[in-house]
Scaffold this active site. Structure first.
Site, mmCIF file in Angstrom:
data_model
loop_
_atom_site.group_PDB
_atom_site.id
_atom_site.type_symbol
_atom_site.label_atom_id
_atom_site.label_comp_id
_atom_site.label_asym_id
_atom_site.label_seq_id
_atom_site.Cartn_x
_atom_site.Cartn_y
_atom_site.Cartn_z
ATOM 1 N N TRP A 103 9.267 -25.660 24.839
ATOM 2 C CA TRP A 103 8.191 -25.184 23.978
ATOM 3 C C TRP A 103 6.931 -25.924 24.214
ATOM 4 O O TRP A 103 5.861 -25.833 24.161
ATOM 5 C CB TRP A 103 8.443 -24.756 22.684
ATOM 6 C CG TRP A 103 9.646 -23.803 22.571
ATOM 7 C CD1 TRP A 103 11.037 -23.928 22.200
ATOM 8 C CD2 TRP A 103 9.485 -22.369 22.971
ATOM 9 N NE1 TRP A 103 11.615 -22.544 22.343
ATOM 10 C CE2 TRP A 103 10.656 -21.884 22.774
ATOM 11 C CE3 TRP A 103 8.320 -21.597 23.323
ATOM 12 C CZ2 TRP A 103 10.794 -20.394 23.163
ATOM 13 C CZ3 TRP A 103 8.419 -20.297 23.539
ATOM 14 C CH2 TRP A 103 9.596 -19.681 23.404
ATOM 15 N N ASP A 173 4.371 -28.107 16.140
ATOM 16 C CA ASP A 173 4.897 -27.034 16.054
ATOM 17 C C ASP A 173 6.296 -27.318 15.486
ATOM 18 O O ASP A 173 7.186 -28.013 15.895
ATOM 19 C CB ASP A 173 5.144 -26.445 17.740
ATOM 20 C CG ASP A 173 6.103 -25.252 17.794
ATOM 21 O OD1 ASP A 173 6.353 -24.681 16.809
ATOM 22 O OD2 ASP A 173 6.104 -24.799 18.843
ATOM 23 N N LYS A 197 12.689 -18.299 12.834
ATOM 24 C CA LYS A 197 13.803 -19.187 12.990
ATOM 25 C C LYS A 197 14.335 -19.573 11.544
ATOM 26 O O LYS A 197 15.582 -19.505 11.357
ATOM 27 C CB LYS A 197 13.582 -20.294 13.731
ATOM 28 C CG LYS A 197 13.133 -19.757 15.432
ATOM 29 C CD LYS A 197 12.840 -20.983 16.218
ATOM 30 C CE LYS A 197 12.615 -20.654 17.382
ATOM 31 N NZ LYS A 197 13.663 -20.041 18.341
#
Length: 362
Positions: A103, A173, A197
């Site tokens: 990511w 993030d 999540k």
């Protein structure tokens, strides 16, 4: 509920049963409106109360004051990969990225399309088994911002302590470990997280911005990517993902009711220990991907002696009511995602299954 499994999927992921039950009870007639939360106007008082309370609860849990705003946006964390440099990487400046997994690589790739970037540190050469040490991080001369990914869902690594870089704005993030433990949120100029999540269902992205960052937003980028517009309109510039925001609101309320981030961290540490102890007790059978000092409390990644055994493990675990344990294709093996909403009983059931599987197949 006897017909529910223990859901170890990485995202969309498990939600607190209590939250699901509250949403179910309210679904057809939200707070006496005679309408579902999915039907009411985002301009109505009923929805504005949800939106306002969700911002207030987020700031309360993180200990943030009026110099921060909380926004509820769309497009996932992936849209933020581009929105961040569009807003905060002016021409001629450089943005620094710390690479710890897939990511963070994707965030860098989007920024490279829009301006100058610098890789301040990376652990790619070890297949992202660890978080870089502070002495390995080499910033550019005067970065416009420094970006990191707090928890790496695919590789099962997590920053144990967050760095600081003086006046350089720090952006994170936190999609997969947001609100899972206490931390000093004032270290960050910006935090963002896809909800699916650890916060709620897919459809909404939480963005936390320091006020001085909002004031930097340029006026010549598309309106929907301007943080200042969304802040000015209290996340209601366009029709928001009302149901997803509502669910985040319920999760935040659940977090506060259950002791906040300190209690959640204690719970998450105990859950993770159940699984990691089994891995560490059988090093010839279970092999953890992440180095011990970089291990994630949210995503436990491990391998077995063969891929055939791993396939057998997933099949038998699924039959035993333990779902979502297949590892990501880029790493392989197995992965147990044990977010805030995973009960300790789920981790105990997984640990017991792992021990029995090793006894039969080791």
């Amino acid at each position: 509920m006897s017909d529910r499994i223990f859901n170890f999927n990485a995202g969309p992921a498990v939600l607190p049963l209590e939250v699901l039950q509250e949403a179910q009870a309210d679904f057809l007639n939200y707070k006496g409106t005679g309408m579902s939360i999915t039907e009411i106007s985002h301009r109505s008082k009923a929805y504005e109360e949800v939106n306002t309370q969700a911002e207030a609860d987020t700031k309360e849990l993180l200990g943030l004051g009026d110099d921060y705003r909380v926004l509820f946006l769309q497009g996932g964390a992936s849209t933020q990969f581009a929105a961040i440099p569009m807003n905060f990487l002016p021409q001629g400046a450089t943005a620094d990225y710390i690479l710890t997994g897939s990511w963070s690589e994707k965030a860098l790739k989007e920024a490279q399309l829009l301006g100058n970037t610098h890789v301040a540190a990376t652990t790619a050469d070890g297949n992202y088994k660890r978080i870089p040490k502070m002495e390995e991080i080499k910033l550019s001369e005067k970065p416009a911002y420094v970006h990191l990914t707090s928890n790496n869902t695919i590789y099962g690594t997590e920053w144990q302590q967050f760095p600081t870089f003086g006046d350089a704005p720090l952006i994170a993030d936190m999609s997969s470990d947001m609100l899972s433990r206490p931390f000093d949120a004032t270290k960050f100029a910006m935090i963002y997280a896809g909800a699916q999540k650890n916060l709620g269902p897919a459809g909404v992205t939480l963005v936390i911005l320091r006020q001085d960052m909002i004031e930097r937003c340029p006026k010549n980028i598309p309106t929907m990517l301007r943080y200042d517009i969304h802040a000015k309109k209290d996340s209601l510039y366009n029709t928001p993902p009302a149901f997803s925001v509502y669910m985040v609101h319920l999760v935040l309320k659940w977090l506060k009711k259950n002791g906040g981030l300190t209690a959640m961290a204690e719970r998450n540490q105990a859950k993770a220990k159940l699984v990691y102890d089994v891995i560490d007790a059988a090093p010839g059978f279970f092999s953890g991907h992440a180095d011990k000092d970089s291990r994630s409390l949210m995503n436990v990644t491990f391998r077995l002696p063969s891929e055939d055994l791993e396939k057998q493990f997933v099949a038998e675990a699924t039959a035993a009511g333990l779902g979502g344990l297949k590892g990501h294709r880029s790493v392989g093996g197995l992965r147990a995602s044990i977010y805030n909403a995973m009960p300790q009983a789920g981790c105990q059931a997984l640990a017991d299954f792992m021990k029995e599987f090793q006894r039969k197949n080791g």
